[in-house]
Design a protein around this motif. Structure first.
Motif, short mmCIF file in Angstrom:
data_model
loop_
_atom_site.label_atom_id
_atom_site.label_comp_id
_atom_site.label_asym_id
_atom_site.label_seq_id
_atom_site.Cartn_x
_atom_site.Cartn_y
_atom_site.Cartn_z
N CYS B 106 0.85 -1.19 0.00
CA CYS B 106 0.00 0.00 0.00
C CYS B 106 0.88 1.24 0.00
O CYS B 106 1.80 1.36 0.81
CB CYS B 106 -0.92 0.02 1.21
N CYS B 108 -0.80 4.31 -0.34
CA CYS B 108 -1.80 5.37 -0.23
C CYS B 108 -1.48 6.27 0.97
O CYS B 108 -0.49 6.06 1.66
CB CYS B 108 -3.18 4.73 -0.13
N LEU B 109 -2.34 7.25 1.23
CA LEU B 109 -1.97 8.38 2.11
C LEU B 109 -1.21 8.03 3.39
O LEU B 109 -0.10 8.52 3.60
CB LEU B 109 -3.22 9.18 2.48
N CYS B 110 -1.80 7.21 4.26
CA CYS B 110 -1.15 6.97 5.55
C CYS B 110 0.15 6.20 5.40
O CYS B 110 1.11 6.44 6.12
CB CYS B 110 -2.08 6.18 6.47
N CYS B 111 0.14 5.27 4.47
CA CYS B 111 1.36 4.50 4.23
C CYS B 111 2.39 5.38 3.54
O CYS B 111 3.59 5.28 3.82
CB CYS B 111 1.04 3.25 3.43
N CYS B 147 -5.23 2.28 -0.71
CA CYS B 147 -5.45 2.02 0.72
C CYS B 147 -6.06 0.64 0.99
O CYS B 147 -7.10 0.29 0.45
CB CYS B 147 -6.34 3.10 1.31
N LEU B 148 -5.39 -0.13 1.82
CA LEU B 148 -5.88 -1.45 2.21
C LEU B 148 -6.81 -1.35 3.41
O LEU B 148 -7.26 -2.35 3.96
CB LEU B 148 -4.71 -2.38 2.53
N ASN B 149 -7.06 -0.15 3.84
CA ASN B 149 -7.91 0.11 5.01
C ASN B 149 -7.46 -0.66 6.24
O ASN B 149 -8.24 -1.31 6.92
CB ASN B 149 -9.38 -0.14 4.67
N THR B 150 -6.18 -0.55 6.45
CA THR B 150 -5.61 -1.06 7.67
C THR B 150 -4.53 -0.06 8.07
O THR B 150 -3.43 -0.39 8.48
CB THR B 150 -5.11 -2.51 7.48
N CYS B 151 -4.90 1.22 7.91
CA CYS B 151 -3.96 2.34 8.06
C CYS B 151 -3.38 2.43 9.47
O CYS B 151 -2.35 3.07 9.67
CB CYS B 151 -4.63 3.65 7.72
N ALA B 156 1.47 -0.83 5.32
CA ALA B 156 0.83 -2.14 5.30
C ALA B 156 1.11 -2.88 3.99
O ALA B 156 1.29 -2.28 2.95
CB ALA B 156 -0.67 -1.99 5.47
S1 FES Z 1 -3.10 4.10 3.48
FE1 FES Z 1 -2.14 2.17 3.49
S2 FES Z 1 -3.60 0.97 4.53
FE2 FES Z 1 -4.60 2.87 4.40
#
Ligand code: FES
Ligand SMILES: Cc1cc2nc3c(=O)[nH]c(=O)nc-3n(C[C@H](O)[C@H](O)[C@H](O)COP(=O)(O)O)c2cc1C
Ligand code: SF4
Lengths: 434, 204
Positions: B106, B108-111, B147-151, B156
């Motif tokens: 992942c 995406c944003l948080c990762c 996002c894998l929704n395990t931010c 992740a």
């Molecule tokens: S941004 Fe990576 S799991 Fe949500």
């Protein structure tokens, strides 16, 4: 105020995931009570409780429940939207994994109230643990006459089916989800007033009640404890009742799901999550990636509530709350956000399909140090031409965060274009990206 | 006029596959499973998504033309329709055959703000492949995903039905080693898990 655990009260107790353990904590009393109640009385209590949909938009739930045909002429369907895909959100996942019976009971109760025949739970393909926990719960409910034919001897029949998604954020949008459930590409359909509401003609062109996981999970508490009690939660806000799950992530010490009562200050959520790590707070996206970004000053004053968040020009959304520390490069964050929407755009309409790609291209050249003087205006123009002109809300959701980042941190974009590099001494991991 | 309306009706698309054009490769178990899945819906078309998951398992992780044709045939839909669905969703491997294990990182944003690009770079160097590519030995496919929704566990990584996070480089090494030595393909296992979770206990 601190955490208020209603839905998440028993998440740490593995027994809560078995029928026996669930019933030991009062599970299924709501369904038993409801089966003796008039259907219209249940709809009224949803109205008095003031429950609003937890999927993002926050529409009053009773409108859907009350809108379902009273006289049954054909099949009625229920759908649970468990296609959680909004970056920053992971609350539905936790509910599926740790509180599967809450969802099963909530949906069964909904099925009784709107005379449903089958409920489909559309789970995001990646959520295997959640799906397995739910599978176990559904199987146990069938084995104990809590689902299936003649439930608890009342003559009410109701089936629950799990339907797994296959990787598409757009399928979280309710009409796209219905397309997907009917075996099509996950593209949205016309909405009211161009087409009837789903309660009139939804999945398989039959009346359909669709809600988010968290919305259904609230139902047993409303029936059990009474709507007045439920409405007393969050009474300090204008129109938000009950509790809300927030998935807190980003640069915080204790990321995770936190349940709070509406009316709680946003800064308390940050305290619950152990505060910011790695430096001072720089920015917060309070409700999932589609929601506008806010400053630390806004975080100080913001109150969590659907109307209240408007005071800081943002929204509760799906409750995916991300905090960012001072080393966060907002321009690169904007680039990555735009990239997400470009990747997930379904391609049905031009403003979103083309516009999201344009945003990525402009942001990418800025991030690579090749930004041009007019790029900020160009970006604003592209974003404003997506907003309000796309077929479904994904387009708006792509434009808002970028517009907000440019509004709140304009100097970062200007600096980046002028100097060809970021004004933030970004953490090493972000050097060279994109 | 009435003909036009008929053609436009998605439930009455013409050109169903003829039996002589299809190879039927589903196992006996698979045939039972698809019948059970069909019974969950008011029509066969709605079973396209579950049917494709089943085919992805039966055909070793890859939805080849034959696999799509078999799903279309069993559900009485046209090939083009089912292929159109298969190519829309990112979890169906309908373009290239994936490796034995698909490693989804992942970014995406948080990762993204929590070191995901380091992990990505590490894997690119270590495996010698980039986003969407498969190692020459057919062992690993690398994918950068949304996002894998395990931010809460950023950065992740997902492999098959399992989530990992927050992932360090050392953990990645160990994971790759473990996967290299595992008998089963996590891609096939994952498709099977998805099929099983949609079936009620004792239904097949
Ligand atoms: S941004 Fe990576 S799991 Fe949500
Ligand atoms: C692009 C997009 C993605 C969405 N994703 C989700 C989602 O993942 N989960 C969800 O419950 N609602 C999602 N929604 C909102 C749904 O369309 C719908 O409003 C919601 O499922 C209704 O349930 P509620 O009344 O309980 O809020 C999304 C909407 C859009 C426009
Ligand atoms: S806005 Fe248009 S292209 Fe974007 S997801 Fe919605 S329908 Fe598809």
């Amino acid at each position: 105020m601190a955490e208020y655990k209603l839905l998440l009260e028993h998440t740490n107790d593995p027994k809560f995931r078995t029928l026996e353990g669930y019933q030991a904590t009062g599970g299924y009393t709501a369904l038993k009570k409801a089966l003796t109640m008039e259907r219209s009385v249940i709809v009224d209590s949803i109205k008095i409780a003031g429950l609003r949909g937890r999927g993002g938009a926050g529409a009053p739930a009773f409108l859907k429940w009350g809108g379902m045909p009273k006289e049954k002429k054909t099949e009625h369907y229920l759908i649970c939207n468990a296609d959680e895909g909004e970056p920053g959100t992971f609350k539905d996942k936790e509910l599926l994994e740790n509180c599967p019976f809450l969802l099963v009971e909530g949906m069964t109760l909904g099925g009784y109230t709107v005379q449903g025949d089958v409920g489909y739970i559309y789970i995001r393909g990646e959520f295997m643990d959640g799906a397995k926990a739910l599978r176990k719960a559904i199987d146990e409910a069938y084995a104990n006459n809590l689902l299936g034919k003649n439930i608890l001897g009342t003559g009410f029949n109701f089936d629950l089916q799990i339907h797994m998604g296959a990787g598409s954020y757009e399928c979280g949008e309710e009409t796209a989800l219905m397309s997907s459930l009917m075996g099509e590409r996950g593209m949205p359909r016309l909405k009211f007033p161009s087409a009837p509401f789903p309660v009139v003609s939804g999945v398989f062109e039959k009346p359909t009640l669709i809600h988010n996981v968290e919305s259904y999970c609230n139902i047993p508490f409303i029936v059990n404890n009474g709507p007045e009690w439920f409405a007393s939660l969050g009474a300090s806000t204008k129109n938000s009742r009950g509790t809300k799950l927030f998935s807190v992530s980003g640069h915080v010490n204790k990321p995770g799901n936190y349940e709070i009562e509406f009316g709680t200050p946003l800064k308390e959520l940050l305290e619950l999550a152990g505060g910011v790590r790695g430096g001072k707070l720089k920015a917060c996206i309070p409700g999932g990636s589609s929601m506008p970004i806010i400053t630390p000053e806004d975080v100080e004053v913001a109150i969590i509530g659907y109307e209240e968040m408007g005071a800081v020009k943002s929204m509760v959304g799906s409750g995916g709350c991300m905090f960012f520390n001072e080393h966060t490069d907002i321009v690169k964050l904007a680039w990555r956000t735009a990239q997400f929407y470009a990747n997930e755009s379904c391609g049905k309409c031009t403003p979103c399909r083309e516009g999201t790609r344009w945003m990525v291209q402009i942001l990418e050249r800025i991030c690579k140090g090749n930004g041009r003087p007019g790029d900020i205006d160009l970006l604003k123009q592209v974003a404003s031409q997506i907003d309000g002109r796309s077929f479904c809300p994904l387009g708006d959701a792509a434009a808002w965060p970028i517009m907000a980042m440019m509004r709140v941190f304009p100097h970062e974009f200007e600096y980046y274009i002028e100097h060809g590099h970021s004004m933030v001494d970004s953490v090493p991991s972000l050097v060279g990206v994109p | 006029m009435s003909e036009l309306i008929q053609l436009g009706n998605p439930n009455q698309r013409p050109k169903q596959l003829r039996p002589e054009d299809v190879k039927l490769n589903f196992s006996e178990q698979g045939v039972k499973e698809i019948e059970a899945l069909i019974s969950h819906y008011p029509n066969k078309k709605a079973c396209i998504l579950p049917g494709l998951w089943l085919a992805q398992r039966e055909y070793g992780g890859y939805l080849s033309g034959d696999a799509i044709a078999e799903v279309a045939y069993r559900l009485e839909r046209s090939f083009a329709e089912v292929q159109g669905v298969a190519t829309f969703y990112s979890l169906y491997n309908s373009v290239h055959a994936p490796g034995k294990h698909k490693i989804e990182v992942c970014t995406c944003l948080c990762c993204h703000v929590n070191g995901a690009w380091n992990l990505r770079d590490y894997l690119v160097t270590k495996l010698g492949i980039r986003h969407g590519e498969t190692t020459a030995d057919g062992m690993f496919t690398l994918e950068e995903v949304e996002c894998l929704n395990t931010c809460d566990k950023a950065p992740a990584v997902q492999v098959g039905s399992k989530y990992y996070g927050p992932v360090t480089e050392a953990q990645l090494d160990a994971l790759l080693e473990e996967l290299r030595n595992s008998e089963e393909s996590t891609v096939v296992q994952y498709a099977n898990d998805i099929v099983q979770v949609q079936l009620r206990a004792g239904e097949v």
